[in-house]
Design a protein around this motif. Sequence first.
Motif, mmCIF file in Angstrom:
data_model
loop_
_atom_site.group_PDB
_atom_site.id
_atom_site.type_symbol
_atom_site.label_atom_id
_atom_site.label_comp_id
_atom_site.label_asym_id
_atom_site.label_seq_id
_atom_site.Cartn_x
_atom_site.Cartn_y
_atom_site.Cartn_z
ATOM 1 N N GLU A 123 2.083 1.677 -3.419
ATOM 2 C CA GLU A 123 0.980 2.111 -4.271
ATOM 3 C C GLU A 123 0.739 3.612 -4.135
ATOM 4 O OE1 GLU A 123 -3.831 1.485 -4.299
ATOM 5 O OE2 GLU A 123 -2.586 -0.252 -3.838
ATOM 6 N N ARG A 124 0.927 4.137 -2.923
ATOM 7 C CA ARG A 124 0.721 5.560 -2.675
ATOM 8 C C ARG A 124 2.005 6.369 -2.757
ATOM 9 N NH1 ARG A 124 -2.463 6.450 2.747
ATOM 10 N NH2 ARG A 124 -2.000 8.578 2.101
ATOM 11 N N SER A 125 3.035 5.754 -3.309
ATOM 12 C CA SER A 125 4.340 6.414 -3.361
ATOM 13 C C SER A 125 4.283 7.737 -4.108
ATOM 14 C CB SER A 125 5.358 5.480 -4.019
ATOM 15 O OG SER A 125 6.613 6.111 -4.121
ATOM 16 N N GLU A 141 -6.085 2.354 6.823
ATOM 17 C CA GLU A 141 -6.598 2.319 5.452
ATOM 18 C C GLU A 141 -6.708 0.893 4.941
ATOM 19 O OE1 GLU A 141 -5.317 3.909 0.998
ATOM 20 O OE2 GLU A 141 -4.500 4.890 2.793
ATOM 21 N N LEU A 166 0.834 -1.200 0.000
ATOM 22 C CA LEU A 166 0.000 0.000 0.000
ATOM 23 C C LEU A 166 0.866 1.246 0.000
ATOM 24 C CD1 LEU A 166 -2.771 1.334 0.112
ATOM 25 C CD2 LEU A 166 -2.745 1.062 2.608
ATOM 26 N N TYR A 167 1.966 1.206 0.750
ATOM 27 C CA TYR A 167 2.893 2.345 0.786
ATOM 28 C C TYR A 167 3.460 2.596 -0.610
ATOM 29 C CZ TYR A 167 7.028 5.135 1.943
ATOM 30 O OH TYR A 167 7.990 6.117 1.999
ATOM 31 N N LEU A 197 -1.592 3.812 7.273
ATOM 32 C CA LEU A 197 -1.683 2.707 6.327
ATOM 33 C C LEU A 197 -2.423 1.526 6.934
ATOM 34 C CD1 LEU A 197 1.939 2.827 4.843
ATOM 35 C CD2 LEU A 197 -0.163 3.636 3.751
ATOM 36 N N GLU A 257 2.035 9.823 -4.130
ATOM 37 C CA GLU A 257 1.452 10.851 -3.256
ATOM 38 C C GLU A 257 2.374 11.167 -2.078
ATOM 39 O OE1 GLU A 257 -2.016 10.839 0.171
ATOM 40 O OE2 GLU A 257 -2.157 9.435 -1.510
ATOM 41 N N LEU A 258 2.991 10.109 -1.514
ATOM 42 C CA LEU A 258 3.793 10.283 -0.301
ATOM 43 C C LEU A 258 5.223 10.737 -0.600
ATOM 44 C CD1 LEU A 258 2.622 7.051 1.555
ATOM 45 C CD2 LEU A 258 1.863 9.393 1.980
#
Length: 618
Positions: free
Chosen positions: A257-259, A371, A254-255, A368, A261-262
């Motif tokens: 996947e949201r890289s 979520e 998930l981290y 995370l 954004e983060l």
Amino acid sequence: MAKSGKSSASRIAVWVILLLLVAGLAGFGAGGLGGNISSIGSVGETPITVAEYQRGLQQEIDFEARRRGQPVSMQTALQEGLDLRVRERLAATTALTEEARVMGLSVGDAEVLSQLQQVPAFQGPSGTFDRDTYEFALERSSLRPADFEDDLRSTAARQLLQQSVTGGLTLNDAYAETLYGFLGQRRSFRWAELSEELLAGPNATPTDAQLQTFYDENGTQFETPEIRKISYAWLTPDMLVDGITPNEDELVALYEERSGELNQPERRIVERLGFADVEAATAAKAAIDAGETSFDDLVTDRGLTLEDVDQGEVSRDDLDTPIADAVFALTEPGITDPVETSLGPALYRVNAVLEAHETPFEDVRDELVAEAAADQARRAVLDKLGEVEDLLAGGATLEELGKDTELEFGQIDYSAAATDGIAGYDNFREEAERLNEGDFPEARELSDGGIFAARLDEIVPPELPPLANIRDDVAAAWDAAETKRRLSELGETLKAQLDAGTAMEALGLSGRTETDRGRTDFIEDVSPALLITAFDLEKASETALIPTADGALIVELLDISPADMDAEEAQNFLAQLSQQGSAGLAADVFELYGQAVQARHGLTLDQVAVNAVNASIR
């Protein structure tokens, strides 16, 4: 000058139509539905093509989805008649095309080319019409130039027809002047609120007979609401989320996947303006540096807008190396030197510098976890939907669902005022209002990803409790009504004294003066009826009594000021109203003309083809 204005407006309208045609035709090529179905009907000899109907229906559904902020299914579209709306619109347009064909109205190739040359989307780096750019834009929309130009020719012919029917239709000036004379009028008035303190004393205690009479005459206000006794079984993600612990691999995935954004690299917000050659780009940059022009002026001079040159937010990896080197060499907003690109030389303006930022995994681990757990809970609930449907179809009761599955069983005395628990979901409320006694429960979804099934056990109709059970409530309502009655009587007395020339203050009223108020003004903490009544009065010194929920208001008109027809605001209003009114008049006339044309040529529809198109849209 007027002719020039109309010409400019026509060019703008053509640009808009062309852009809508390109955008609207995206995704709907010549393939259609396949087979031999090419039209859904015709007006006279002009067909209503499958592509037109398919495109129009999809656009209508997309528009409704944007307006409502949620997806609109094809089933909903059909239930609400969106397909009928599209067919009616297409029938009207096709009727005009057929009329233009019969009359021999058309435009030549030179006019078609002239209009194509004015569309920014079809212009190349030099800012002029480019055939390759034009064909590429159509190719991306699965269109052939010949088909697109035929559409353009038909549109232009309909415009000629419309101009011949509605040209010269203008609204009478007296209409706009009369309307502004009404809306622009100003009034000054004085008013006061009649409150309970003005009464000689409190209300007398009501007798039993008075309460009984009031109860008999106003019983409906004391009735209990209709109660729908409903049993239900439900499961929401919140019921499962506490029992879910995502593993580390899921959190890492998930981290990652949201890289985007983060963790973001250094970025720039840029605009690009192309030139025919490097000499022109160099001269433009020199003129900007010398203060002789600006980037915005160069864009405008080219007939473009800032949206046309906007490149958005970009990272170094989004750009070719020469462009990236030039753009990221700027550490603050500014304009690059000319840069060679695959589309020719260009100037890039950097409007903002966005620094890189990285968010370590540990800093967002708790977020995370929450979520991932919530997502797993939603999926787990939806996975239960099929099982619940099968159990219900097999005869399982809601009580059994609550005992044998993870669903929770509950009961509710539902009314329109209920908002707690499951009654807080609009999906449940709709189902609760729809249910009939004897209906078998059906599995439904909730807005947060939950599921439920409900059964109506009993309807308890509204009923009037005995007076003895609600005596205090009836007494309170009688007291409020009695206060309002006494204030109304007092108001009539005070109004008569005002009409005789006595000032408000002499009557013990705390008057408040409103000066030069307009019809659309807002007076805080008072009923809108005050302003409405003040504008209903016909002459200075006239008074009125205005009933309110708690008592009454009294108003005295002081002055009427006619609208200033020479003011800039008035002139702007008159010009705008005249323009809008003339457009509305022309639209009404043209609509009637279109209906007559359609009736004359006749409309035929192929319902099989219509059904096939409807079935193709999901």
